[in-house]
Design a protein around this motif. Structure first.
Motif, short mmCIF file in Angstrom:
data_model
loop_
_atom_site.label_atom_id
_atom_site.label_comp_id
_atom_site.label_asym_id
_atom_site.label_seq_id
_atom_site.Cartn_x
_atom_site.Cartn_y
_atom_site.Cartn_z
N GLY A 37 0.81 -1.21 0.00
CA GLY A 37 0.00 0.00 0.00
C GLY A 37 0.84 1.26 0.00
N LYS A 38 0.22 2.31 -0.51
CA LYS A 38 0.92 3.59 -0.67
C LYS A 38 1.35 4.18 0.68
CE LYS A 38 0.50 7.67 -3.49
NZ LYS A 38 0.35 7.58 -4.93
N ARG A 39 0.46 4.14 1.67
CA ARG A 39 0.76 4.72 2.98
C ARG A 39 1.92 3.98 3.66
NH1 ARG A 39 -0.62 3.49 7.99
NH2 ARG A 39 -2.18 1.96 7.40
N ARG A 40 1.86 2.65 3.65
CA ARG A 40 2.94 1.88 4.28
C ARG A 40 4.27 2.06 3.55
NH1 ARG A 40 -0.39 -3.43 5.75
NH2 ARG A 40 -0.93 -2.88 7.89
N MET A 41 4.21 2.18 2.24
CA MET A 41 5.45 2.38 1.47
C MET A 41 6.07 3.72 1.85
SD MET A 41 7.34 0.77 -0.64
CE MET A 41 8.59 1.00 -1.88
N ALA A 42 5.26 4.75 2.00
CA ALA A 42 5.76 6.06 2.42
C ALA A 42 6.35 5.98 3.83
CB ALA A 42 4.66 7.11 2.34
N GLN A 43 5.67 5.24 4.72
CA GLN A 43 6.16 5.07 6.08
C GLN A 43 7.48 4.29 6.10
OE1 GLN A 43 2.70 3.18 7.76
NE2 GLN A 43 1.95 5.11 8.67
N LEU A 44 7.56 3.27 5.26
CA LEU A 44 8.79 2.47 5.18
C LEU A 44 9.95 3.35 4.73
CD1 LEU A 44 10.37 -0.20 5.18
CD2 LEU A 44 9.51 -0.58 2.84
N ARG A 45 9.73 4.13 3.68
CA ARG A 45 10.79 5.03 3.19
C ARG A 45 11.21 6.01 4.28
NH1 ARG A 45 12.84 6.32 -1.48
NH2 ARG A 45 11.26 5.22 -2.67
N GLU A 46 10.24 6.61 4.95
CA GLU A 46 10.55 7.57 6.00
C GLU A 46 11.34 6.92 7.14
OE1 GLU A 46 8.31 10.80 8.93
OE2 GLU A 46 7.12 9.21 8.01
N ALA A 47 10.92 5.74 7.55
CA ALA A 47 11.61 5.04 8.64
C ALA A 47 13.04 4.68 8.24
CB ALA A 47 10.83 3.79 9.03
N LEU A 48 13.22 4.21 7.02
CA LEU A 48 14.56 3.84 6.56
C LEU A 48 15.46 5.06 6.42
CD1 LEU A 48 13.66 1.03 4.01
CD2 LEU A 48 14.70 0.76 6.28
N GLU A 49 14.89 6.18 5.96
CA GLU A 49 15.67 7.41 5.88
C GLU A 49 16.10 7.86 7.27
OE1 GLU A 49 13.22 10.10 3.61
OE2 GLU A 49 13.84 9.20 1.70
N MET A 50 15.21 7.74 8.24
CA MET A 50 15.55 8.11 9.62
C MET A 50 16.65 7.19 10.16
SD MET A 50 11.76 8.98 11.13
CE MET A 50 12.34 9.34 12.79
N LEU A 51 16.55 5.89 9.88
CA LEU A 51 17.60 4.97 10.33
C LEU A 51 18.93 5.27 9.65
CD1 LEU A 51 15.69 1.58 10.56
CD2 LEU A 51 16.67 2.91 12.45
N GLY A 52 18.87 5.71 8.41
CA GLY A 52 20.08 6.09 7.69
C GLY A 52 20.83 7.22 8.37
N GLU A 53 20.09 8.10 9.05
CA GLU A 53 20.71 9.22 9.76
C GLU A 53 21.69 8.73 10.84
OE1 GLU A 53 17.44 11.51 11.27
OE2 GLU A 53 16.77 12.08 9.27
N ILE A 54 21.42 7.57 11.41
CA ILE A 54 22.27 7.08 12.49
C ILE A 54 23.11 5.86 12.10
CG2 ILE A 54 20.79 8.03 14.30
CD1 ILE A 54 19.75 5.11 14.76
N THR A 55 22.91 5.32 10.88
CA THR A 55 23.63 4.13 10.49
C THR A 55 24.52 4.30 9.28
OG1 THR A 55 21.79 3.33 9.11
CG2 THR A 55 21.84 2.60 11.43
N ASP A 56 24.35 5.33 8.48
CA ASP A 56 25.09 5.49 7.24
C ASP A 56 26.32 6.37 7.47
OD1 ASP A 56 26.10 5.92 4.72
OD2 ASP A 56 24.21 6.60 3.83
N PRO A 57 27.52 5.77 7.51
CA PRO A 57 28.71 6.57 7.78
C PRO A 57 29.10 7.47 6.61
CG PRO A 57 29.32 4.31 7.29
CD PRO A 57 27.82 4.35 7.35
N TYR A 58 28.50 7.28 5.43
CA TYR A 58 28.85 8.08 4.25
C TYR A 58 27.80 9.13 3.92
CZ TYR A 58 31.97 4.18 4.08
OH TYR A 58 32.90 3.25 4.43
N ARG A 59 26.86 9.31 4.79
CA ARG A 59 25.76 10.25 4.58
C ARG A 59 26.25 11.67 4.50
NH1 ARG A 59 20.32 9.18 5.26
NH2 ARG A 59 19.10 11.03 5.43
#
Length: 139
Positions: A117-139
């Protein structure tokens, strides 16, 4: 199933499908080569930085870059900031694969959106982007 595995399985599927699409379009490249190639920056990247980003030894990165260079996907050029160093830069041939990879990624995202679903896909993207803030050393 732990969260790491739940993240890894779809990530591996994306990687496999994009590589398959690129190979089907006539580009001869392996998964290991692609993992290094996708880490080359737009202005070029030093081999040591590629090795670190791809999480391989400098020798392995050098071997893969040698293969990519022979295939015409990268070139080594002098580093303008350090005359002793060299940068690895992508060639036009490598850039030609980008639309193929992007089109496959769009197909994957559309499939996932239809499935969850569209809503869950948007939530998934948002959650993964937020996790990237603390896990991606090349950000």
């Amino acid at each position: 199933m732990n969260i790491g595995l739940l993240l890894f399985i779809p990530s591996r599927e994306v990687e496999n499908r994009i590589l398959a699409a690129v190979v089907a379009a006539g580009f001869e490249i392996t998964q290991a080569q692609a993992r290094v190639l996708m880490r080359v920056g737009s202005d070029g990247t030093r081999l040591t930085e590629l090795a670190e980003a791809a999480q391989v030894t400098k020798q392995t990165a050098g071997f893969l870059v040698d293969q990519l260079e022979k295939a015409g996907y990268v070139e080594r050029v002098p580093d303008p900031t350090d005359g002793r160093a060299r940068l690895v830069r992508v060639t036009d041939k490598a850039k030609e694969a980008v639309p193929v990879a992007n089109a496959e990624m769009a197909r994957i995202e559309a499939e996932w959106e239809r499935h969850i679903g569209k809503r869950r896909m948007a939530q998934l993207r948002e959650a993964l982007e937020m996790l990237g803030e603390i896990t991606d050393p090349y950000r």
